[in-house]
Design an enzyme around this catalytic site. Structure first.
Site, PDB file in Angstrom:
ATOM      1  N   PRO A   1       1.125  -1.285  -0.128  1.00  0.00           N
ATOM      2  CA  PRO A   1      -0.034   0.122   0.165  1.00  0.00           C
ATOM      3  C   PRO A   1       1.067   1.343  -0.075  1.00  0.00           C
ATOM      4  CG  PRO A   1      -0.634  -1.593   1.774  1.00  0.00           C
ATOM      5  CD  PRO A   1       0.656  -1.984   1.008  1.00  0.00           C
ATOM      6  N   VAL A   2       0.684   2.235  -0.944  1.00  0.00           N
ATOM      7  CA  VAL A   2       1.475   3.312  -1.192  1.00  0.00           C
ATOM      8  C   VAL A   2       1.112   4.319  -0.067  1.00  0.00           C
ATOM      9  CG1 VAL A   2       2.042   5.199  -2.890  1.00  0.00           C
ATOM     10  CG2 VAL A   2       2.065   2.736  -3.384  1.00  0.00           C
TER      11      VAL A   2
ATOM     12  N   GLY B   1       2.762   4.894   5.266  1.00  0.00           N
ATOM     13  CA  GLY B   1       3.749   4.518   6.501  1.00  0.00           C
ATOM     14  C   GLY B   1       4.501   3.203   6.395  1.00  0.00           C
ATOM     15  N   LEU B   2       4.403   2.626   5.411  1.00  0.00           N
ATOM     16  CA  LEU B   2       5.093   1.116   4.964  1.00  0.00           C
ATOM     17  C   LEU B   2       6.131   1.393   4.239  1.00  0.00           C
ATOM     18  CD1 LEU B   2       1.699  -0.994   4.918  1.00  0.00           C
ATOM     19  CD2 LEU B   2       3.147  -0.542   6.911  1.00  0.00           C
ATOM     20  N   GLY B   3       6.812   2.455   3.958  1.00  0.00           N
ATOM     21  CA  GLY B   3       7.869   2.503   3.336  1.00  0.00           C
ATOM     22  C   GLY B   3       8.078   2.664   1.841  1.00  0.00           C
ATOM     23  N   SER B   4       6.829   2.861   1.368  1.00  0.00           N
ATOM     24  CA  SER B   4       6.971   2.901  -0.034  1.00  0.00           C
ATOM     25  C   SER B   4       7.818   3.511  -0.863  1.00  0.00           C
ATOM     26  CB  SER B   4       5.676   3.034  -0.747  1.00  0.00           C
ATOM     27  OG  SER B   4       4.916   4.261  -0.278  1.00  0.00           O
ATOM     28  N   SER B   5       8.224   4.704  -0.554  1.00  0.00           N
ATOM     29  CA  SER B   5       9.282   5.751  -1.236  1.00  0.00           C
ATOM     30  C   SER B   5      10.790   4.963  -1.000  1.00  0.00           C
ATOM     31  CB  SER B   5       8.948   7.048  -0.686  1.00  0.00           C
ATOM     32  OG  SER B   5       9.553   7.197   0.533  1.00  0.00           O
TER      33      SER B   5
ATOM     34  N   ALA C   1      11.265   1.828  -0.251  1.00  0.00           N
ATOM     35  CA  ALA C   1      11.202   0.545  -1.370  1.00  0.00           C
ATOM     36  C   ALA C   1      11.434   0.853  -2.782  1.00  0.00           C
ATOM     37  CB  ALA C   1       9.956  -0.110  -1.282  1.00  0.00           C
TER      38      ALA C   1
ATOM     39  N   ASP D   1      14.111   4.222   6.896  1.00  0.00           N
ATOM     40  CA  ASP D   1      13.334   3.498   5.918  1.00  0.00           C
ATOM     41  C   ASP D   1      14.196   2.836   5.026  1.00  0.00           C
ATOM     42  OD1 ASP D   1      11.228   4.778   7.377  1.00  0.00           O
ATOM     43  OD2 ASP D   1      10.157   5.312   5.558  1.00  0.00           O
TER      44      ASP D   1
HETATM   45  O1  PMV Z   1       7.318   8.061   5.877  1.00  0.00           O
HETATM   46  P1  PMV Z   1       6.809   7.237   6.865  1.00  0.00           P
HETATM   47  O2  PMV Z   1       5.408   7.042   7.442  1.00  0.00           O
HETATM   48  O3  PMV Z   1       7.568   5.628   6.488  1.00  0.00           O
HETATM   49  O4  PMV Z   1       7.760   7.666   8.339  1.00  0.00           O
HETATM   50  C1  PMV Z   1       9.016   7.513   8.513  1.00  0.00           C
HETATM   51  C2  PMV Z   1       9.494   7.546   9.891  1.00  0.00           C
HETATM   52  C3  PMV Z   1       9.884   8.805  10.458  1.00  0.00           C
HETATM   53  O5  PMV Z   1      10.385   8.692  11.656  1.00  0.00           O
HETATM   54  C4  PMV Z   1       8.307   9.652  10.603  1.00  0.00           C
HETATM   55  C5  PMV Z   1      10.386   9.949   9.534  1.00  0.00           C
HETATM   56  C6  PMV Z   1      11.906   9.589   9.295  1.00  0.00           C
HETATM   57  O6  PMV Z   1      12.408  10.229   8.620  1.00  0.00           O
HETATM   58  O7  PMV Z   1      12.457   8.686  10.228  1.00  0.00           O
END
Ligand code: PMV
Length: 305
Positions: A84-85, A88-92, A94, A136
């Site tokens: 899922p994009v 908060g599951l790190g799609s960018s 990935a 991430d």
């Molecule tokens: O973009 P997300 O939702 O995967 O969040 C990353 C985690 C944060 O700690 C909020 C931001 C970061 O740069 O570590």
């Protein structure tokens, strides 16, 4: 044709604190993004369907930066996601890792060195997020479960790979759309600047939970890990980072027997919730019947016993 994969990630403890130099625990997910490249007369990235205009502009800028820095020969690249994009599951991350692996491997004609992947993926993440902590893309590039910490001012973070003494079975549920991470992080940064001591105390406590969580994972103490997740959610919530939808799912997970539950990733006004369960599949079936999108995974590598 060549292809490369970048997994998504779930943060078990320590998001947001990690931006300000405190430790966090993240684990690679079985879902992610595959980049497929074929030789071409010019560089072309086929845009995934459903991406917003600002999303396309960011992806184009990140890809162009990676092409420049990798000196990769011209390719037509297509992307495929099982993640899922923007939840908060790190799609960018990935995406950054998949594209970095693909571009670098077309230059070296072999599996690229992890350090090169980390550097190039960070360059791309900076286009997406401005000043990411790096947790991430580091988790996506290295896989497994990591305890990650980047001291303020350092370019790269330090990583300890964690071996779980017992399987970590998790359930992830999607609460809904959310604002970009950049905006949520900027709002928190403002509050931290206004009330530095109060926020410093909370960040320190979150960092300690991540350290204690790492020990709990290595000791197989799932009750302690779950409790740390619960407390971490409370602290994130205290910092104004949760929402009605996220809180509702966290409480639902606990009612369904979660050892611990919290939102994961940047949070804010939506995104995803993670719960540690003894039997996540039963709960996933129940929530899915109610129309709540769910994912089940067993995290990381297990210590040989
Ligand atoms: O973009 P997300 O939702 O995967 O969040 C990353 C985690 C944060 O700690 C909020 C931001 C970061 O740069 O570590």
């Amino acid at each position: 044709m060549s292809e490369a994969f970048g997994p998504g990630k779930v943060i078990l403890l320590g998001e947001h604190g990690v931006v300000f130099g405190h430790p966090a625990i993240a684990a690679a997910l079985p879902w992610g993004i595959t980049a497929r490249g074929s030789p071409s007369g010019e560089h072309k990235l086929v845009m995934p369907r459903g991406l917003s205009k600002p999303g396309r502009a960011l992806l184009t800028a990140a890809y162009e930066a990676a092409v420049r820095e990798s000196h990769a020969p011209p390719l037509t690249v297509k992307l495929e996601s099982t993640l899922p994009v923007s939840m908060g599951l790190g799609s960018s991350a990935a995406l950054s890792v998949a594209l970095s692996r693909l571009l670098l491997s077309t230059v070296t004609k072999s599996e690229p060195a992890p350090n090169r992947v980390l550097e190039l993926a960070l360059r791309m993440e900076q286009e997406f997020h401005g000043t990411p902590s790096g947790v991430d893309h580091t988790c996506s590039a290295l896989g497994g479960i990591i305890l990650y910490r980047r001291k303020p001012g350092a370019r790269a973070g330090r990583v300890r790979m964690l071996e779980a003494a017992k399987p970590l079975q998790i359930l992830i549920a999607i609460a809904g759309k959310r604002s970009p991470t950049k905006r949520t992080v900027a709002g928190l940064r403002e509050r931290r600047e206004r009330w530095p001591q109060r926020y410093q105390r909370l960040f320190q406590e979150i960092g300690r939970l991540a350290e204690e969580g790492a020990k709990a994972i290595e000791d197989g103490d799932l009750a302690s890990l779950g409790d740390a997740m619960n407390v971490n959610h409370g602290l994130l919530s205290a910092m104004g980072l949760s929402s009605t939808a996220l809180d509702a799912l966290v409480h639902r997970f606990r009612q369904e027997g979660a050892l611990g539950a919290k939102f994961t990733g940047a949070g804010g006004d939506g995104g995803a919730v993670v719960g540690l369960f003894e039997d996540p599949r039963r709960v996933a079936r129940k929530l899915t019947r109610e129309g709540i999108p769910c994912l089940v995974a067993t995290l990381g590598s297990m210590r040989a016993s």
